[in-house]
Design a protein around this motif. Structure first.
Motif, short mmCIF file in Angstrom:
data_model
loop_
_atom_site.label_atom_id
_atom_site.label_comp_id
_atom_site.label_asym_id
_atom_site.label_seq_id
_atom_site.Cartn_x
_atom_site.Cartn_y
_atom_site.Cartn_z
N PHE A 154 0.80 -1.22 0.00
CA PHE A 154 0.00 0.00 0.00
C PHE A 154 0.84 1.28 0.00
CE2 PHE A 154 -2.72 -3.31 1.66
CZ PHE A 154 -3.91 -3.09 1.00
N ARG A 155 2.14 1.15 -0.12
CA ARG A 155 3.00 2.33 -0.11
C ARG A 155 2.85 3.11 -1.41
NH1 ARG A 155 8.16 -0.18 3.25
NH2 ARG A 155 6.86 -0.61 5.08
N GLY A 156 3.04 4.42 -1.31
CA GLY A 156 2.94 5.28 -2.48
C GLY A 156 1.50 5.66 -2.83
N GLN A 157 0.55 5.39 -1.93
CA GLN A 157 -0.85 5.67 -2.20
C GLN A 157 -1.43 6.73 -1.25
OE1 GLN A 157 -3.33 2.21 -3.10
NE2 GLN A 157 -1.47 0.96 -3.09
N GLY A 158 -0.54 7.39 -0.51
CA GLY A 158 -1.00 8.44 0.41
C GLY A 158 -1.68 7.92 1.66
N VAL A 159 -1.51 6.64 1.95
CA VAL A 159 -2.17 6.02 3.10
C VAL A 159 -1.69 6.63 4.41
CG1 VAL A 159 -2.38 3.85 4.40
CG2 VAL A 159 -2.70 3.86 1.91
N MET A 160 -0.38 6.78 4.55
CA MET A 160 0.16 7.27 5.82
C MET A 160 -0.35 8.67 6.16
SD MET A 160 4.08 7.67 6.96
CE MET A 160 4.47 9.18 7.78
N ALA A 161 -0.26 9.60 5.23
CA ALA A 161 -0.69 10.97 5.51
C ALA A 161 -2.16 11.03 5.90
CB ALA A 161 -0.42 11.86 4.30
N SER A 162 -2.99 10.32 5.19
CA SER A 162 -4.42 10.33 5.46
C SER A 162 -4.74 9.66 6.80
CB SER A 162 -5.18 9.63 4.33
OG SER A 162 -6.55 9.60 4.60
N ALA A 163 -4.20 8.47 7.01
CA ALA A 163 -4.49 7.73 8.25
C ALA A 163 -3.94 8.47 9.47
CB ALA A 163 -3.92 6.32 8.17
N MET A 164 -2.72 9.00 9.35
CA MET A 164 -2.11 9.71 10.49
C MET A 164 -2.96 10.91 10.89
SD MET A 164 1.62 11.51 10.81
CE MET A 164 2.60 10.04 11.03
N ALA A 165 -3.46 11.66 9.92
CA ALA A 165 -4.30 12.82 10.22
C ALA A 165 -5.59 12.39 10.92
CB ALA A 165 -4.61 13.58 8.94
N GLN A 166 -6.19 11.29 10.47
CA GLN A 166 -7.41 10.80 11.09
C GLN A 166 -7.16 10.32 12.52
OE1 GLN A 166 -9.99 8.23 8.64
NE2 GLN A 166 -8.67 8.78 6.91
N ILE A 167 -6.03 9.65 12.72
CA ILE A 167 -5.69 9.16 14.06
C ILE A 167 -5.40 10.34 14.99
CG2 ILE A 167 -3.99 7.85 15.39
CD1 ILE A 167 -3.71 6.03 12.82
N ALA A 168 -4.68 11.33 14.50
CA ALA A 168 -4.37 12.51 15.32
C ALA A 168 -5.64 13.18 15.82
CB ALA A 168 -3.52 13.50 14.52
N GLU A 169 -6.66 13.27 14.99
CA GLU A 169 -7.93 13.88 15.40
C GLU A 169 -8.54 13.18 16.61
OE1 GLU A 169 -9.75 16.61 14.51
OE2 GLU A 169 -7.99 17.18 13.33
N ARG A 170 -8.29 11.90 16.74
CA ARG A 170 -8.86 11.13 17.85
C ARG A 170 -8.20 11.44 19.19
NH1 ARG A 170 -11.16 5.68 15.30
NH2 ARG A 170 -11.80 6.60 13.35
N ALA A 171 -7.11 12.17 19.15
CA ALA A 171 -6.43 12.55 20.40
C ALA A 171 -7.32 13.48 21.23
CB ALA A 171 -5.10 13.22 20.09
N LYS A 172 -8.22 14.18 20.58
CA LYS A 172 -9.16 15.04 21.31
C LYS A 172 -9.98 14.20 22.29
CE LYS A 172 -9.72 18.20 17.42
NZ LYS A 172 -10.64 18.66 16.36
N ASP A 173 -10.33 12.99 21.89
CA ASP A 173 -11.11 12.09 22.76
C ASP A 173 -10.33 11.68 24.00
OD1 ASP A 173 -13.07 12.22 20.78
OD2 ASP A 173 -12.46 10.32 19.86
N LEU A 174 -9.00 11.80 23.94
CA LEU A 174 -8.14 11.46 25.07
C LEU A 174 -7.86 12.68 25.94
CD1 LEU A 174 -5.50 9.32 23.11
CD2 LEU A 174 -7.44 8.47 24.47
N GLY A 175 -8.44 13.82 25.59
CA GLY A 175 -8.21 15.05 26.34
C GLY A 175 -6.97 15.80 25.90
N ALA A 176 -6.39 15.42 24.77
CA ALA A 176 -5.18 16.09 24.30
C ALA A 176 -5.54 17.32 23.48
CB ALA A 176 -4.34 15.12 23.47
N ARG A 177 -4.71 18.34 23.61
CA ARG A 177 -4.84 19.54 22.78
C ARG A 177 -3.76 19.57 21.70
NH1 ARG A 177 -4.50 24.72 24.97
NH2 ARG A 177 -2.79 23.99 26.26
N ARG A 178 -2.70 18.80 21.94
CA ARG A 178 -1.59 18.75 20.98
C ARG A 178 -1.17 17.30 20.77
NH1 ARG A 178 -0.34 22.60 24.62
NH2 ARG A 178 1.08 21.24 25.74
N VAL A 179 -0.72 17.04 19.55
CA VAL A 179 -0.17 15.74 19.21
C VAL A 179 1.25 15.98 18.74
CG1 VAL A 179 -0.35 13.75 17.66
CG2 VAL A 179 -2.41 14.80 18.55
N ILE A 180 2.18 15.15 19.23
CA ILE A 180 3.56 15.27 18.80
C ILE A 180 4.03 13.96 18.18
CG2 ILE A 180 4.12 17.04 20.50
CD1 ILE A 180 5.55 14.89 22.16
#
Length: 193
Positions: A154-180
């Motif tokens: 699945f490399r070269g299909q933009g999977v990482m950028a898309s999935a990482m952004a979606q996962i980062a959004e879920r940090a709000k559910d953990l009470g996070a304001r920032r993701v590093i």
């Protein structure tokens, strides 16, 4: 320099005992003993809107479930390179460390194509036990994205950028304001993600 975790090395030796990738053991050991790798720390403020690039394939991102097929990180899969075995070994070791929360991105056929951990500050002790002192302790309102892995098919299909952004959004559910996250300066694909 990173302190060697004897338990982690023994676990890696056990996992690779039958495989043809014994050189991976030495690569992993040398990396733990001495490394001059420079990593860049990246931080995302979750209160600022962010439009991530979409992958070339539809993705379903969700937390890892016990029933999930993880054969895409099998280090003894016939024909894989030692470099692929080395990457997959890190994923296996993170799973065994029981660091929460691992997410998967599933491709259109339902197969996992990406995995990454979104780690809350409550896991600081596990982060330190697994990685030593290479990461700073997380503040209460921070989460760490670590262990990104895209399956070779699945490399070269933009999977990482898309999935990482979606996962980062879920940090709000953990009470996070920032993701590093931390990315090696030579990992251009990861930096773009």
């Amino acid at each position: 320099m990173h302190i060697i975790s004897v338990k982690k090395i023994l676990r890696s030796l056990f996992l690779l005992r039958k495989g043809e990738h014994r050189g991976v053991i030495w690569r992993s050991l040398l990396l733990r003993i001495y490394s001059e790798t420079t990593c860049l720390g990246l931080r995302r403020d979750l209160s600022v809107g962010f439009k991530a690039a979409e992958a070339k394939i539809p993705l379903d991102v969700r937390p890892l479930d016990r029933q999930d097929d993880l054969s895409f990180i099998d280090i003894n899969e016939p024909g894989i390179s030692s470099a692929a075995a080395f990457e997959r070994l890190h994923q296996i070791n993170m799973l065994k460390a029981r660091i929460r929360t691992c997410y998967l991105a599933l491709g259109p056929d339902g197969r996992p194509c990406y995995m990454q951990w979104l780690i809350p500050s409550s896991e600081n002790d596990k982060i330190q036990a697994f990685y030593g002192d290479i990461f700073p302790r997380l503040e209460e309102d921070e989460a760490l994205l670590e262990g990104a892995y895209t399956a070779e098919d699945f490399r070269g299909q933009g999977v990482m950028a898309s999935a990482m952004a979606q996962i980062a959004e879920r940090a709000k559910d953990l009470g996070a304001r920032r993701v590093i996250t931390f990315v090696g300066e030579r990992h251009l694909a990861s930096l773009k993600g």
